[in-house]
Scaffold this motif. Structure first.
Motif, PDB file in Angstrom:
ATOM      1  N   ASN A  60      46.624  31.341 -47.158  1.00  0.00           N
ATOM      2  CA  ASN A  60      47.037  32.145 -48.318  1.00  0.00           C
ATOM      3  C   ASN A  60      48.531  32.433 -48.329  1.00  0.00           C
ATOM      4  OD1 ASN A  60      44.557  32.366 -49.643  1.00  0.00           O
ATOM      5  ND2 ASN A  60      43.905  34.065 -48.347  1.00  0.00           N
ATOM      6  N   GLY A  61      49.267  31.799 -47.436  1.00  0.00           N
ATOM      7  CA  GLY A  61      50.715  31.874 -47.483  1.00  0.00           C
ATOM      8  C   GLY A  61      51.361  32.903 -46.581  1.00  0.00           C
ATOM      9  N   LYS A  62      50.594  33.559 -45.751  1.00  0.00           N
ATOM     10  CA  LYS A  62      51.166  34.577 -44.867  1.00  0.00           C
ATOM     11  C   LYS A  62      51.618  33.948 -43.555  1.00  0.00           C
ATOM     12  CE  LYS A  62      48.425  38.261 -46.942  1.00  0.00           C
ATOM     13  NZ  LYS A  62      47.369  39.287 -46.758  1.00  0.00           N
ATOM     14  N   GLY A  63      52.583  34.574 -42.906  1.00  0.00           N
ATOM     15  CA  GLY A  63      53.103  34.078 -41.646  1.00  0.00           C
ATOM     16  C   GLY A  63      52.099  34.233 -40.517  1.00  0.00           C
ATOM     17  N   ILE A  64      52.216  33.372 -39.520  1.00  0.00           N
ATOM     18  CA  ILE A  64      51.237  33.385 -38.427  1.00  0.00           C
ATOM     19  C   ILE A  64      51.309  34.671 -37.616  1.00  0.00           C
ATOM     20  CG2 ILE A  64      50.618  32.320 -36.220  1.00  0.00           C
ATOM     21  CD1 ILE A  64      51.180  29.613 -37.476  1.00  0.00           C
ATOM     22  N   GLU A  65      52.482  34.994 -37.080  1.00  0.00           N
ATOM     23  CA  GLU A  65      52.572  36.183 -36.230  1.00  0.00           C
ATOM     24  C   GLU A  65      52.306  37.453 -37.035  1.00  0.00           C
ATOM     25  OE1 GLU A  65      55.636  38.316 -33.060  1.00  0.00           O
ATOM     26  OE2 GLU A  65      55.860  36.171 -33.521  1.00  0.00           O
ATOM     27  N   ILE A 101      45.031  23.561 -36.292  1.00  0.00           N
ATOM     28  CA  ILE A 101      44.589  23.841 -37.669  1.00  0.00           C
ATOM     29  C   ILE A 101      45.323  25.043 -38.255  1.00  0.00           C
ATOM     30  CG2 ILE A 101      42.352  22.714 -37.431  1.00  0.00           C
ATOM     31  CD1 ILE A 101      41.039  25.416 -37.036  1.00  0.00           C
ATOM     32  N   ILE A 102      45.617  26.026 -37.421  1.00  0.00           N
ATOM     33  CA  ILE A 102      46.319  27.201 -37.941  1.00  0.00           C
ATOM     34  C   ILE A 102      47.794  26.871 -38.207  1.00  0.00           C
ATOM     35  CG2 ILE A 102      47.051  29.560 -37.386  1.00  0.00           C
ATOM     36  CD1 ILE A 102      44.298  29.770 -35.887  1.00  0.00           C
ATOM     37  N   PHE A 103      48.404  26.128 -37.316  1.00  0.00           N
ATOM     38  CA  PHE A 103      49.791  25.696 -37.507  1.00  0.00           C
ATOM     39  C   PHE A 103      49.929  24.900 -38.797  1.00  0.00           C
ATOM     40  CE2 PHE A 103      53.337  22.814 -37.120  1.00  0.00           C
ATOM     41  CZ  PHE A 103      54.324  23.544 -36.477  1.00  0.00           C
ATOM     42  N   MET A 104      49.022  23.943 -39.005  1.00  0.00           N
ATOM     43  CA  MET A 104      49.126  23.049 -40.164  1.00  0.00           C
ATOM     44  C   MET A 104      48.685  23.730 -41.461  1.00  0.00           C
ATOM     45  SD  MET A 104      50.557  20.155 -40.478  1.00  0.00           S
ATOM     46  CE  MET A 104      50.539  19.533 -38.798  1.00  0.00           C
ATOM     47  N   ALA A 105      48.089  24.903 -41.347  1.00  0.00           N
ATOM     48  CA  ALA A 105      47.709  25.659 -42.552  1.00  0.00           C
ATOM     49  C   ALA A 105      48.919  26.268 -43.241  1.00  0.00           C
ATOM     50  CB  ALA A 105      46.709  26.757 -42.183  1.00  0.00           C
ATOM     51  N   GLN A 106      50.053  26.333 -42.550  1.00  0.00           N
ATOM     52  CA  GLN A 106      51.264  26.904 -43.150  1.00  0.00           C
ATOM     53  C   GLN A 106      51.736  26.048 -44.326  1.00  0.00           C
ATOM     54  OE1 GLN A 106      54.051  28.623 -39.832  1.00  0.00           O
ATOM     55  NE2 GLN A 106      52.951  26.883 -38.940  1.00  0.00           N
ATOM     56  N   GLU A 107      52.241  26.712 -45.342  1.00  0.00           N
ATOM     57  CA  GLU A 107      52.645  26.021 -46.573  1.00  0.00           C
ATOM     58  C   GLU A 107      53.717  24.970 -46.331  1.00  0.00           C
ATOM     59  OE1 GLU A 107      51.904  29.162 -50.203  1.00  0.00           O
ATOM     60  OE2 GLU A 107      53.768  29.354 -49.052  1.00  0.00           O
ATOM     61  N   ASP A 108      54.625  25.238 -45.407  1.00  0.00           N
ATOM     62  CA  ASP A 108      55.753  24.328 -45.210  1.00  0.00           C
ATOM     63  C   ASP A 108      55.488  23.254 -44.157  1.00  0.00           C
ATOM     64  OD1 ASP A 108      55.723  26.147 -43.100  1.00  0.00           O
ATOM     65  OD2 ASP A 108      57.903  26.096 -42.835  1.00  0.00           O
ATOM     66  N   LYS A 109      54.259  23.195 -43.635  1.00  0.00           N
ATOM     67  CA  LYS A 109      53.954  22.188 -42.619  1.00  0.00           C
ATOM     68  C   LYS A 109      53.202  21.024 -43.257  1.00  0.00           C
ATOM     69  CE  LYS A 109      55.819  24.944 -39.713  1.00  0.00           C
ATOM     70  NZ  LYS A 109      57.265  24.787 -39.499  1.00  0.00           N
ATOM     71  N   LYS A 110      53.779  19.848 -43.116  1.00  0.00           N
ATOM     72  CA  LYS A 110      53.212  18.649 -43.717  1.00  0.00           C
ATOM     73  C   LYS A 110      52.778  17.676 -42.625  1.00  0.00           C
ATOM     74  CE  LYS A 110      54.457  20.424 -47.642  1.00  0.00           C
ATOM     75  NZ  LYS A 110      53.455  21.135 -48.466  1.00  0.00           N
TER      76      LYS A 110
END
Length: 288
Positions: A176-181, A263-272
């Motif tokens: 949903n676009g929120k940062g991991i930490e 999966i959590i890392f790649m869920a970030q919007e800017d990770k392709k």
């Protein structure tokens, strides 16, 4: 609710993390890890007897079971755990890879008509297999319900169910676009003091050396130790390759940690997906 292409990318990233981990998976001796005959820039053949016959591009049994779930769900609109567990049982009965304790005990429970079917395992690895469930989940609530069904079907322990709820919730927050930490810290208030302690320890270690951190937390299969290791990886790294390589070099159950982190890392919007080295994508799966 969830974009099919994004879900495929998440599943693929988890499978890549598993395939990359194969070479050093379940090697615990520090000296052996430091002189291990692998090319850390590439996929490698398995080096332990438990994965005998597995070669570069293959998966551990974690990746294989993730792929089973993904393939099973391709023509489904919802997740029927009773139907899936029979599909899973049929797959395991002809499987040539490693059959771990949770799988053996679950199969025995199914055979003896024990319900719930799941073993009491507290292994972390089952949580890395949740991404395919996004395909048949139309809401946050349905995804969390599907995750709990999957987890408890083979790993029916409170520890596994609670830890899976945390990482499934974290995955949704990041999608949903929120940062991991930021999301980790926000979610911690919804969990008990044990989970909170894992979170604090993992975040506090983010500036430390990954090899030593994972050795200190404990590199084995259990949620205790592995949970903190995943938090460390997610809070320390902003590069997929570095995260997965450093995780694998620390040894132990590197696949369990790596699949969740992936999966959590790649869920970030800017990770392709172009962050994943091309030679790592030479995995043996129809998803590619």
């Amino acid at each position: 609710m969830f974009d099919e292409k994004k879900v495929k990318d998440l599943v693929l990233s988890s499978l890549v993390a598993d395939a990359y981990s194969l070479g050093a998976h379940w090697i615990y001796d520090e000296k052996q890890l430091q002189i291990l005959d692998v090319d850390w820039n590439n996929l490698n053949d398995a080096k332990v007897i438990w994965h005998k016959g597995k070669v570069a591009g293959d998966f551990t049994h974690y990746g294989d079971q993730t792929l089973w779930l993904y393939e099973y769900l391709q023509d489904k609109e919802n997740f029927d755990i009773n139907e899936y567990i029979q599909y899973w049982k049929a797959k395991t009965e002809i499987y040539n890879g490693y059959i771990d304790g949770s799988t053996r005990e679950t199969l025995e429970n199914i055979e003896n008509k024990v319900t719930p079917t799941g073993s009491p395992s507290t292994d972390l690895s089952i949580i890395g297999r949740i991404a395919p469930l996004l395909l048949v989940s139309n809401s946050k609530e349905e995804f969390l319900e599907n995750v709990e069904s999957l987890i408890s079907a083979t790993h029916n322990s409170n520890e596994a169910i609670v830890a899976s709820k945390f990482f499934a919730s974290l995955l949704l927050e990041v999608l949903n676009g929120k940062g991991i930490e930021e999301s980790i810290l926000a979610l911690k208030e919804n969990f008990d003091t044990k989970i909170q302690s894992y979170i604090y320890s993992g975040i506090a270690s983010k500036t430390d050396d990954t090899f030593q951190v994972i050795r200190d937390f404990g590199p084995a299969c259990d949620i205790s130790g592995g949970f903190e290791g995943v938090i460390h990886l997610l809070c320390k790294y902003d590069n997929f390759k570095d995260m997965i390589v450093c995780n694998a070099r620390a040894g132990g159950d590197s696949s369990a940690r790596g699949m969740i982190a992936a999966i959590i890392f790649m869920a970030q919007e800017d990770k392709k997906m172009n962050q994943i080295p091309t030679n790592w994508l030479k995995i043996k799966a129809s998803i590619v």
